[in-house]
Scaffold this active site. Structure first.
Site, mmCIF file in Angstrom:
data_model
loop_
_atom_site.group_PDB
_atom_site.id
_atom_site.type_symbol
_atom_site.label_atom_id
_atom_site.label_comp_id
_atom_site.label_asym_id
_atom_site.label_seq_id
_atom_site.Cartn_x
_atom_site.Cartn_y
_atom_site.Cartn_z
ATOM 1 N N SER A 118 -5.031 -81.104 -22.953
ATOM 2 C CA SER A 118 -4.876 -82.279 -23.010
ATOM 3 C C SER A 118 -4.598 -82.350 -24.290
ATOM 4 C CB SER A 118 -6.378 -82.316 -23.470
ATOM 5 O OG SER A 118 -7.392 -82.143 -22.348
ATOM 6 N N GLN A 119 -3.838 -83.993 -24.503
ATOM 7 C CA GLN A 119 -3.035 -83.685 -25.990
ATOM 8 C C GLN A 119 -3.899 -83.517 -27.093
ATOM 9 O OE1 GLN A 119 -2.293 -88.261 -25.489
ATOM 10 N NE2 GLN A 119 -0.196 -87.929 -27.459
#
Ligand code: SAM
Length: 208
Positions: free
Chosen positions: A59-60
């Site tokens: 994920s970011q």
């Protein structure tokens, strides 16, 4: 652009995403480069999601920081982490819950589960706090319930009733629903309070 793990943490603090000292420490100690494929190590400190295979991503960082700041994991808690992927978020959680806490992480893709196991094995002090289960996390994980907190990294159309059931009273769920992040507080067995934050992008939660 950040070129070290500390610079990535600094960028998240400066952007207002990361605030809590225990989470800041976890972001500094758990190196994102240890959780991305070899060929992407040079990009590990960019504030973007990166491919980890099987059409999935790590994920970011700003999304992980935002969701963990909502969850606020505490020492000694037992946390269910749905959608383990690379294992990065599970390791951040394990760092924050300390040696009396536990993280039960569920991943549906066997190769990613095995990859997350390998990544976490490199963290001698964290590995015994994390158990990665191969399975469909949309049903939660009854065997270890109830949980103090539940967090998910993949989006469904609604919050799983099983997660609500497996959460302790007073507990918190932070999860994507569509393109939002929602935080749900369990007031009692029947009563849940929800707040929604719009404008995110997630891979889908796939129910088997
Ligand atoms: N937190 C992860 C990390 O740090 O790398 C992010 C993983 S990725 C954005 C979401 C993950 O959810 C994928 O690995 C995907 O296979 C997994 N997933 C999707 N549906 C699932 C389900 N029903 N049960 C368990 N895992 C699921």
């Amino acid at each position: 652009m950040a070129t070290t793990n500390d610079e990535l943490a600094d960028e998240l603090i400066k952007g207002g995403y990361l605030k809590t000292p225990t989470l800041i420490e976890a972001f500094r100690e758990v190196d994102r480069a240890d959780f991305v494929p070899e060929r992407l190590k040079k990009d590990a400190y960019m504030n973007v999601p990166l491919p980890i295979g099987f059409d999935q991503t790590i994920s970011q960082p700003l999304t992980v920081a935002f969701m963990l700041e909502l969850l606020l994991p505490q020492p000694g808690e037992k946390i269910l982490d749905i959608g383990t992927g690379s294992g990065w978020q599970a390791a951040l959680l394990a760092h924050t819950v300390g040696d009396k806490g536990r993280v039960i992480a569920v991943e549906r893709i066997q190769e990613l589960k095995e990859m997350a196991d390998r990544h976490i094995a490199g963290y001698e002090d964290l590995k015994d706090r994390i158990e990665i289960i191969l399975g469909d996390g949309s049903k939660g994980y009854e065997e270890e319930a109830p949980y103090d907190k539940i967090i998910a990294a993949a989006a469904a159309d609604e919050i799983s009733p099983a997660w609500k059931e497996q959460l302790k009273t007073g507990g918190v769920i932070v999860a994507p629903v569509g393109a939002s992040v929602v935080i749900i507080n369990k007031v009692d067995a029947e009563k849940f309070e929800t707040k929604e934050y719009y404008g995110f992008s997630f891979v889908p939660l796939i129910s088997d």
